[in-house]
Structures are given as C-alpha cells and as structure tokens.
Design an enzyme around this catalytic site. Structure first.
Site, PDB file in Angstrom:
ATOM      1  N   GLU A 157      40.870  35.534  46.386  1.00 41.01           N
ATOM      2  CA  GLU A 157      42.007  34.690  46.763  1.00 41.01           C
ATOM      3  C   GLU A 157      43.095  35.587  47.321  1.00 41.01           C
ATOM      4  O   GLU A 157      43.433  36.608  46.723  1.00 41.01           O
ATOM      5  CB  GLU A 157      42.601  33.938  45.566  1.00 41.01           C
ATOM      6  CG  GLU A 157      41.728  32.837  45.030  1.00 41.01           C
ATOM      7  CD  GLU A 157      42.430  31.996  43.960  1.00 41.01           C
ATOM      8  OE1 GLU A 157      43.678  31.875  44.007  1.00 41.01           O
ATOM      9  OE2 GLU A 157      41.722  31.482  43.091  1.00 41.01           O
ATOM     10  N   GLU A 213      41.038  33.360  36.924  1.00 42.77           N
ATOM     11  CA  GLU A 213      42.348  33.868  36.501  1.00 42.77           C
ATOM     12  C   GLU A 213      42.540  33.753  34.987  1.00 42.77           C
ATOM     13  O   GLU A 213      43.547  33.229  34.511  1.00 42.77           O
ATOM     14  CB  GLU A 213      43.472  33.128  37.232  1.00 42.77           C
ATOM     15  CG  GLU A 213      43.534  33.490  38.700  1.00 42.77           C
ATOM     16  CD  GLU A 213      44.789  32.987  39.406  1.00 42.77           C
ATOM     17  OE1 GLU A 213      45.414  32.045  38.904  1.00 42.77           O
ATOM     18  OE2 GLU A 213      45.131  33.539  40.461  1.00 42.77           O
TER      19      GLU A 213
HETATM   20  C1  BG6 Z   1      45.634  30.816  41.927  1.00 43.84           C
HETATM   21  C2  BG6 Z   1      44.608  29.802  41.549  1.00 43.84           C
HETATM   22  O1  BG6 Z   1      46.544  30.849  40.881  1.00 43.84           O
HETATM   23  O2  BG6 Z   1      46.480  30.616  42.998  1.00 43.84           O
HETATM   24  C3  BG6 Z   1      44.406  28.696  42.570  1.00 43.84           C
HETATM   25  O3  BG6 Z   1      43.369  30.377  41.215  1.00 43.84           O
HETATM   26  C4  BG6 Z   1      45.737  28.356  43.180  1.00 43.84           C
HETATM   27  O4  BG6 Z   1      43.797  27.626  41.923  1.00 43.84           O
HETATM   28  C5  BG6 Z   1      46.262  29.569  43.929  1.00 43.84           C
HETATM   29  O5  BG6 Z   1      45.704  27.243  44.014  1.00 43.84           O
HETATM   30  C6  BG6 Z   1      47.552  29.353  44.671  1.00 43.84           C
HETATM   31  O6  BG6 Z   1      48.488  28.791  43.822  1.00 43.84           O
HETATM   32  P1  BG6 Z   1      49.231  27.451  44.170  1.00 43.84           P
HETATM   33  O7  BG6 Z   1      49.963  27.104  42.975  1.00 43.84           O
HETATM   34  O8  BG6 Z   1      50.097  27.747  45.330  1.00 43.84           O
HETATM   35  O9  BG6 Z   1      48.171  26.454  44.502  1.00 43.84           O
END
Ligand code: BG6
Length: 475
Positions: free
Chosen positions: A372, A175
C-alpha cells in the site's frame, strides 16, 4: 536499473472497501458493516449491529462484487502484473463459527482469481483486512477469546486448500500493528474484532488480542506451507517510520521506544519470539498476557516468508520525560516542520519510504513487498469527464523514485509495489467516498450519489508508462 525482471507492479484494495454486496451470496455481516460513514471532520461511529436508517458505505462500497471484471480489465490495460485484494471472511464463514464454509463465497473468489489469471495478474491475498465476522465480536469479543484463533486457522486452511493453485502470495492480518500505540475502539474492532466495554483497559485488550492474532497467524502459516510449500506467506505492517525530533539523546531513545511499541508485531512475525522489551513492558504495566508453551512454539514454527507493509507517511516524536519511553499515539507525536500534509493531515515524506525499506531489510534481511502506498485527495471531474490528478502523480512519482533508489543504491530485496488503491473505494479511517486514491474514477460521492460508472484519470496513463518501463520512466 536494478528492479527485478519479475517485479510485481500493481495496486491493492480490500474486500470491505470495494465489494459492497454486503448481504449477497450468503455473506454474513462483518465488523465494517457496523461502521458508519464519516468524513475528514466527522469520525465514523460503531453501531450496535446494523441499524436501519444509518449510513453504512461499506454495504455497497464501489460494487466491485458486480464490477470486478471491468476493473480487472482496466488494471490489465495499465499493465498490472500483481493485484492485492482480501477475502472477506464473512463470505466464506458468514458467522465465523459456522460448521462449514459457504460455497457461494468460495466460488466468488475462484472467479475473481480466474479473471486475474486471464491477464497474467498475480493475486496477493490478505486473509483478514478489517472485515472479521461481526458475530465473533459480539459472541466471543473477537481475538480476546482463544477459540477465535482456531476459527481463523480453519478459515485460512479452507482458503489455502481451495486456492492452492491460484494464489501464491498470501498475507495474514492487515496492518496488525496499527492498534499498537493507539488502542482506540476503532482500531481494536478493525484489527482484532474486539469491542471495548465499560471498565475495560483498551491497552491490555490490544496486547492480549494482538498476541492471539500473532499465534493465529503463525499457526496458519505453518499449515499453509504444508498445503503448498511454494506458498509465500507474509505479514502486513503499517509502516509509519518515526523520527526523533532532534539529535538530543533523549529524543533518540524516545524514537526507539516508539518504534518498539509500533513494530514489536513485526519482530514476532519475522523472528518467532516476543521481544524482551515487550515482555518487560508488560511486567512493568502489570499485564498478565496469556500465552502458553505450545503457543510460543507455534510462533517459532510460523515465521513469515516476507514482510509486506503499507507506507503513507512518517511521524516524529520527542522526549516526553519518562525514562521508560512508553510511547502513546497520538499524544506523543510532534509536527514535522519539513513536510507538507495532505487534506487529511497525513505528512508527505517520500524519502521515508526509502528509510523504511532500509530499516526493515537491515532488521530482518527478508524480501519485502510494498502493498500500500497512495494519495487520498479530493478529485474534480471536469465537464469533459477528465480528472487531472497531477498531485497524485507527484506523490506516487516521488515515492516510486525513492523505492527504486532503495533497491538500486541500497540493495534491498523488493518483490513488488502495490499502490493503494487503483480504483476509488471507501476510505477505511473516515468511511467516505470523497477521499479518493484511484487511477480509475468511480461515480459515487459522500452523499451516496452516483451510478458506480468507471472512468480513467490522468494518473491512469502515467502509471501505465511507469509499469511499461519497469520503473525507469517516471514521467
Ligand atoms: C491502510 C489500510 O490503513 O490505509 C487501508 O490498510 C486503508 O484499508 C488505507 O484504506 C488508506 O487509509 P484511508 O483511511 O485513507 O482509507
């Protein structure tokens, strides 16, 4: 049904959010080791080093370091063919500027990748996922210092050589663009190991360190391809597609400005040049960004093989009365009245995933991977031990449906889908356990109670069916 036969189905985690064991096996402190726990209404804090008595959830995380065999066996039970994780830079180079690598750290990932191979699970490996050596932040101010480019390249080269025959899919920076329109202390530290000091202009820091990261990424990619021409090395972008609030032309221009601002990193990764809209912006803002001809050539020589991205939500912007359309987060966002939000205020927009896949594919024509996508929620463990997370199943089902449509109907080239995160881990933004994403429940909560034992949620069985049918049976 058009999903390729070798479509990679799996899940993604990051070392610092899962492994724990922050000072075991010769590991040094990383930037995530100085970030305290928080929750939906209490932001994480960055401390000046590790301070006794503070709560640092990443220090233990969900103890994946000692549970990885159990977790990978559970992933295999669901039928995973891919698993994305990251290498903690501080396990390999504890301080970032060490003369040589730490063998114990290298061995840990050898064992981890061997464990994946046992089940024919393809690892997808990020080199820097919010876990740069803290020493680099303190001593060099992270990627503000050009010497850190070489340190990253050296670290990447060590990993590429060591895991040459075990890992094919690589990602450089996680990211990288999250800081782009919101250069907060948190984002600058997570993405570039940059600490903001009094009198600094965070926006300038973001552009300079961002350019240096892009150079580091490109140089690493070139070396990676020399080490193993079969490597597929990609970038990783936080895709939050931004819509215009209305069809008013000024709103459309505001949206274009916002997309430029957030996605110029992707243009550089894919095309090897810094876009003119960005260099013009720097001129207007009076930023003298340091990049020489050799570095510009490096950008061209190290473009990515594929684009990977995270997708959780979409956003909306509108005309804010400035014809330069220089968008800033979060002030230039407006609510989307058509979408519901999660308990953490994240808008839920499955169709935005199909839109994003089309947007990226139209722009570059490169293969893509979703690395993701998931739903952070409060889960309730029933007395019989079950977790009935239908809300998570709904979220994933609706997103996967739109992903399949993007392939099937629109014809985008998609390599795989890694949901976030197959096992509960520590949240990156809020630093808490109670924001859960997993198919696998981990007994640990925001009060740091629990024994880290694992159990299957309802969604575990649902995802198993999705994989077995290659996305045809969405339940
Ligand atoms: C992304 C990241 O921003 O979202 C992860 O690459 C992160 O590391 C994921 O965990 C979800 O965000 P959060 O803040 O809910 O963990």
């Amino acid at each position: 049904m058009a999903l390729r036969k070798d479509f990679l189905w799996g899940g993604a985690i990051a070392a610092h959010q899962a492994e724990g064991a922050w000072d075991e096996g010769g590991k040094g402190p990383s930037i995530s080791d100085v970030m305290t726990g928080g929750d939906v209404s209490h932001p994480r804090r960055i401390t000046d080093g590790v301070i006794e008595g503070e709560n640092y959830p990443n220090h233990v995380a969900v103890d994946f370091y000692h549970h990885y065999k159990e977790d990978i066996a559970l992933f295999a039970e669901m039928g995973f063919t891919g698993f994305r994780t990251s290498i903690a830079w501080t396990r390999i180079f504890p301080n970032g500027d060490d003369a040589g690598p730490n063998e114990e750290g290298l061995k840990f990932y050898d064992d981890l990748f061997d464990e994946c191979a046992k089940y024919n699970i393809e690892p997808i490996v990020t080199l820097a996922h919010f876990e740069m050596p803290y020493n680099l932040a303190k001593k060099y101010n992270g990627f503000m210092d050009k010497r850190v480019i070489d340190m990253f390249v050296k670290y990447a080269e060590v990993c590429f050589k060591r895991y040459k025959d075990k890992v094919k899919y690589w990602l450089t920076f996680n990211e990288i663009n999250n800081q782009a329109a919101n250069p907060s202390d948190h984002n600058l530290l997570q993405e570039g190991a940059v600490l903001v000091h009094e009198g600094d202009n965070p926006e300038y820091l973001m552009y300079q360190s961002g350019v240096n990261e892009l150079i580091a990424s490109a140089k690493a990619i070139k070396i990676g391809h020399e080490i193993n021409p079969d490597f597929k090395i990609g970038c990783m972008i936080a895709m939050e597609c931004i819509y215009a609030k209305s069809c008013k032309p000024e709103d459309m221009m505001a949206m274009t400005g916002a997309m430029h601002k957030r996605y110029w990193f992707m243009d550089v990764h894919a095309r090897g040049v810094i876009p003119t809209y960005m260099t013009n912006l720097w001129d207007r803002l009076g930023y003298d960004i340091d990049i020489n001809d050799e570095e510009k050539a490096a950008l061209k020589e190290g473009t990515v093989d594929y684009i990977s991205f995270s997708y959780y939500m979409s956003k909306v912007t509108e005309d804010f009365g400035d014809n330069t359309y220089n968008f800033h987060e979060p002030k230039d966002y407006v609510d989307n009245p058509y979408l519901k939000v999660s308990d953490w205020g994240w808008p839920i927009d499955p169709l935005g995933l199909r839109y994003s896949l089309n947007y990226i594919y139209d722009r570059y024509g490169l293969p893509m991977m979703i690395v993701e996508n998931g739903f952070g929620a409060y889960d309730k463990k029933e007395d019989d031990g079950s977790v009935n997370d239908d809300y998570r199943i709904d979220y994933l089902r609706n997103h996967i449906k739109c992903m399949v449509d993007a392939v099937n109907i629109d014809g985008v080239d998609l390599l795989g889908y890694m949901m976030w995160a197959p096992v509960d881990i520590v949240s990156a933004s809020t630093g808490e356990y109670d924001k859960r994403y997993g198919f696998i429940y981990v007994d640990r909560n925001n009060k740091n109670e629990g024994d880290f034992s694992r159990s299957r949620k309802k969604s575990f069985y649902w995802y198993k069916g999705v994989i077995a049918s290659n996305g045809e049976d969405l339940g």
